[in-house]
Enzyme design. Structure first.
Site, PDB file in Angstrom:
ATOM      1  CB  SER A 160      -1.074  -1.058  -7.974  1.00  0.00           C
ATOM      2  OG  SER A 160      -1.939  -1.614  -7.004  1.00  0.00           O
ATOM      3  CG  HIS A 216      -2.410  -4.752  -0.485  1.00  0.00           C
ATOM      4  ND1 HIS A 216      -3.194  -4.759  -1.788  1.00  0.00           N
ATOM      5  CD2 HIS A 216      -3.316  -5.404   0.100  1.00  0.00           C
ATOM      6  CE1 HIS A 216      -4.073  -5.479  -1.755  1.00  0.00           C
ATOM      7  NE2 HIS A 216      -4.294  -5.859  -0.512  1.00  0.00           N
ATOM      8  CG  ASP A 263      -2.370  -1.705  -3.833  1.00  0.00           C
ATOM      9  OD1 ASP A 263      -2.746  -2.120  -2.598  1.00  0.00           O
ATOM     10  OD2 ASP A 263      -1.943  -2.339  -4.533  1.00  0.00           O
TER      11      ASP A 263
END
Length: 854
Positions: A780, A729, A727
């Protein structure tokens, strides 16, 4: 020549892989070097160190090594051909003897296996023909063309097949383009011999060429490898994250073949057989592996120790696999958790005047920057079109793709009508791309040619709903779109292309031309998407969204595109070709704007077109509704929801006159993010739009941060923050870091894509009171389970906070907490996380202060 008996052996090898863990042998190069052979054994001083030369001058030494490993318990022995391509052998003047050398390598190994089988007929032994990475790297160093590399590997693969190799093992993969050249060569030079692939992952977490282990597996999958795996590298313990990821993804067997640790200053590998066996026993016990073995520095003693491990555990059971995957530096699913897949459209000379000018002037770095901006705007794939009647498309493709593959890590869509340009591009793209496009306008002649390219190089395809009908070749009605889509799938599947490797394009026509022929064509496209989803199970769809608004004012185009995209996604659209830098979000539009757009899209009458055009003729680029007359709290909330920054600082400064920074964050800013979460949950916002809202949130917090005093006077504790592996982000995590640091916590932020071993190592270095794990995507949340397991296996008991858009309290309670065993708390937002952390720290302090019980 591949014989029937070889085919039977390959079949038996496949069967045994499903029955038990197979054991590959140990090191070849370091083992031969340790024999103390002299230059004369290699054929003279110029050949000293070329282990393949031993096949010509001391085949007995190579045979003895194979026998040693077979006696130690190996099921497969690798041929002494790691550097056996003409590319490498040319450095020793042996290029012309490459086929002979590889044939000898396989036949010597075959003889050793036959001897071992004669001693114990109950245990078949197999020959793995070793193909190394060569001394050239197509992506990294150049100096060789794809076709030259392919021809070199073809010589090697042909020789190994003739000598009796049961599997062709492409190992120590560092460059995905080299891998593709080897895969193409193996299929063409030894079509009946199965392949296997083994990559080398660097401390950075990728190959030298920048691919993750999963991306390598996606690139190799179309060749149906016997196994994919990892070899060499950093030793067994550092492979855990990558092996687990391969185990969860690969539809074939998974192999783990590490070095005996990292070499010391004198080049010695010091990991003992017992230490390696303990490390790999964990992988086998977890059900992650089908093949074990040793690379550099491993000996027959390592093989004996691994034999015990292999016999102790059942083999991994491969998962089902969806071929709807692409690869750049990372794998990319065509079918998204939250559709659509966004394909950036601005790297297209037919759609961007600026990009066309950069290409025409040969300003390749600046042209690649256009692609980088599309990726920053949310593009998960780049559409690359260089079809300019005034330019050399093929030459432009070479220059641009070389620049783009350095600039971005996303997969590419090669948009061309010329199969020769497509093939040139395929030899330059290290990942797994899409070819755009094929159709049936010539009855399928070109379709079959392009499908053959897709099969040869392992690419996916876009297929447009166009056929040979003279009156209605470009399917306009929903029924015609379905009819042509079904024919396209039938023809492509007959060519060996799988359904989930095809993106069907139902076609988008301009909705505002005023031509009665195309009135309400957008409605037919939306319905066509719905029909394809319903009537063709497993089929995927893609649309070039901006075609629908051709001819309208720029501001109006963005609005019409947004409304059209919303309806297409609701109908089941999987992928959209859009300008990711100018996406207007549907929930930000006023009801009157939506009504005007829908009248054009689904009616198409002149009155509706005129009304829509009049509304936007004088407008510039659409930036959302003006809300200056609203209270500052509501303006801030709407800016977060709408992803708008204009006026944000002024609204925040107004609020600071009566609210503290934390009150603003916990009030209108969090209210906006809560609304974003709700819209994301019901499908009104896509991931890229959520990220834009989060960036507005981040900008607001950055503006407020200098004015925060928080409660930093007292040290409340420390927290280690990380966005989990897989991930990228981090805006939510960054907000958590700001909130915690301004409230008395020392924050250690590890960033994004953080594997378990790095989290564990960082905690041991910093000894924080808490660990915080973040992630936006559904996968995630599952990675948090794996990370919790890894932390528990290393004896960590530190309290863990988890948060992210796809996470829930129930998932935390039912999946993450049991995997960890210690305290795991779900934080719905940053302020909730702070409150939870304060409670945990207070409870710990209270427990520490309590008198010991007698």
């Amino acid at each position: 020549m591949y014989t029937r008996s070889m085919g039977d052996r390959a079949k038996r090898l496949r069967e045994i892989l499903s029955e038990r863990i197979l054991l590959l042998d140990g090191a070849t190069g370091t083992a031969l070097a340790a024999m103390g052979l002299a230059a004369a054994d290699y054929g003279g001083e110029p050949l000293f160190g070329c282990h393949e030369a031993l096949l010509l001058h001391r085949p007995d030494a190579v045979y003895a090594l194979h026998r040693l490993y077979l006696e130690a318990g190996a099921d497969l022995v690798e041929t002494d051909s790691f550097g056996g391509t003409p590319v490498v052998l040319a450095e020793y003047g042996l290029a012309e003897r490459a086929r002979e050398i590889n044939r000898l390598a396989a036949s010597i190994a075959r003889s050793a296996c036959a001897e071992a089988e004669a001693r114990d007929p109950s245990r078949p032994r197999f020959v793995a023909g070793s193909l190394g990475p060569t001394t050239k790297a197509l992506t990294l160093t150049g100096g060789i063309t794809f076709d030259e590399m392919r021809r070199a590997y073809a010589v090697q693969a042909g020789g190994l097949a003739e000598g009796g190799a049961d599997v062709l093992l492409i190992e120590t993969v560092q460059d995905a383009l080299n891998l593709k050249a080897a895969l193409v060569a193996c299929r063409e030079a030894a079509p009946g011999v199965p392949v296997a692939v083994s990559a080398t992952i660097e401390p950075t977490g990728t190959t030298l060429g920048g691919q993750s282990a999963e991306a390598v597996a996606v690139v190799a999958e179309p060749w149906e490898p016997l196994w994919v795996g990892l070899n060499c590298a950093m030793g067994p313990r550092a492979m855990a994250e990558h092996v687990r990821a391969l185990s969860a993804l690969a539809p074939c067997a998974v192999a783990v073949v590490p070095n005996a640790g990292l070499p010391d200053a004198e080049g010695r590998y010091l990991e003992t057989p017992e230490e390696m066996a303990r490390a790999l026993d964990r992988y086998a016990a977890a059900g992650w592996v089908n093949v074990l073995g040793g690379c550099c520095g491993t000996t027959a003693d390592h093989v004996r120790a691994l034999r015990v491990v292999a016999d102790r555990h059942a083999p991994r059971r491969p998962p089902s696999y969806d071929p709807a995957r692409l690869a750049g530096g990372e794998p990319r699913e065509l079918f998204q958790e939250r559709p659509p897949l966004l394909i950036g459209e601005r790297t297209n000379v037919l759609g961007s005047r600026k990009f066309k000018g950069l290409v025409k002037e040969g300003r390749w770095a600046e042209a690649a920057e256009v692609g980088r901006r599309q990726v920053r705007g949310g593009a998960q794939v780049l559409d690359v079109c260089l079809a300019d009647s005034e330019g050399n498309e093929r030459a432009a493709a070479v220059h641009l793709l070389r620049a783009l593959r350095r600039a971005v890590r996303v997969p590419f869509m090669v948009d061309s009508t010329d199969p020769e340009v497509m093939e040139e591009a395929l030899t330059l793209i290290p990942g797994r791309p899409i070819l755009n496009s094929v159709n049936l306008e010539d009855g399928g002649v070109r379709l079959e040619r392009v499908a053959a390219l897709a099969r040869r190089y392992g690419a996916a395809l876009v297929a447009g709903c166009i056929d040979e009908r003279p009156d209605d070749g470009m399917a306009r009605t929903a029924r015609r779109k379905l009819e042509v889509a079904a024919r396209l799938l039938e023809r492509l599947e007959a060519c060996g292309v799988r359904r989930r490797e095809v993106l069907l394009d139902p076609l988008v026509f301009p909705a505002a031309t005023g031509d009665p022929k195309f009135a309400a064509s957008a409605r037919e496209t939306v319905e066509g998407v719905r029909l394809i989803r319903r009537e063709l199970p497993g089929a995927l769809t893609v649309l070039g969204v901006s075609n629908v608004s051709f001819g309208l004012p720029p501001a109006g185009r963005e609005v019409l595109n947004a409304v059209f995209l919303h309806h297409c996604v609701q109908a089941g659209l999987d992928a959209a070709i859009v300008n990711t830098e100018q996406l207007v979000r549907y929930p930000s539009l006023g009801a009157d704007e939506v009504a005007l757009a829908e009248a054009v899209l689904f009616g198409g009458g002149r009155d509706s077109i005129d009304a829509f055009t009049a509304r936007y003729r004088q407008a510039g680029i659409w930036r959302g509704p003006v809300a200056e007359d609203l209270p500052a709290e509501e303006r801030v909330r709407r800016m977060v929801v709408g992803g708008e920054r204009a006026g944000l600082d002024a609204a925040l400064d107004e609020l600071l006159g009566r609210m503290t920074p934390l009150e603003i964050i916990n009030g209108p800013l969090m209210a906006g993010m809560d609304e974003v979460g709700r819209l994301f949950g019901d499908g009104s916002l896509i991931v890229a739009e959520v990220l834009v809202s989060a960036e507005v949130m981040q900008a607001a917090v950055n503006h407020l941060r200098p004015r925060m005093t928080g409660d930093a006077s007292a040290h409340r504790g420390s927290i280690l923050l990380a966005t989990v592996r897989g991930d990228v982000h981090d805006i939510g995590k960054n907000l958590v870091g700001i909130i915690f640091s301004t409230n008395g916590y020392r924050v250690v932020d590890l960033g994004v894509q953080v594997p378990s071993e790095r989290i564990i190592a960082a905690w041991r270095q910093h000894r924080t009171d808490l660990v915080g794990l973040s992630g936006l995507l559904v996968r995630s949340a599952h990675q948090m389970v794996a990370t919790a397991q890894d932390m528990a296996s290393q004896g960590l008991t530190i309290p863990v906070l988890v948060g992210g858009a796809a996470l829930s309290a129930a998932f935390t309670r039912d999946r993450i907490a049991p995997a960890y065993g210690g305290t795991v708390a779900y934080a719905s937002d940053a302020m909730n996380g702070l409150a939870t952390a304060n409670r945990i720290m207070a409870a710990a302090a209270s427990a520490a202060a309590a008198p010991a019980r007698p």
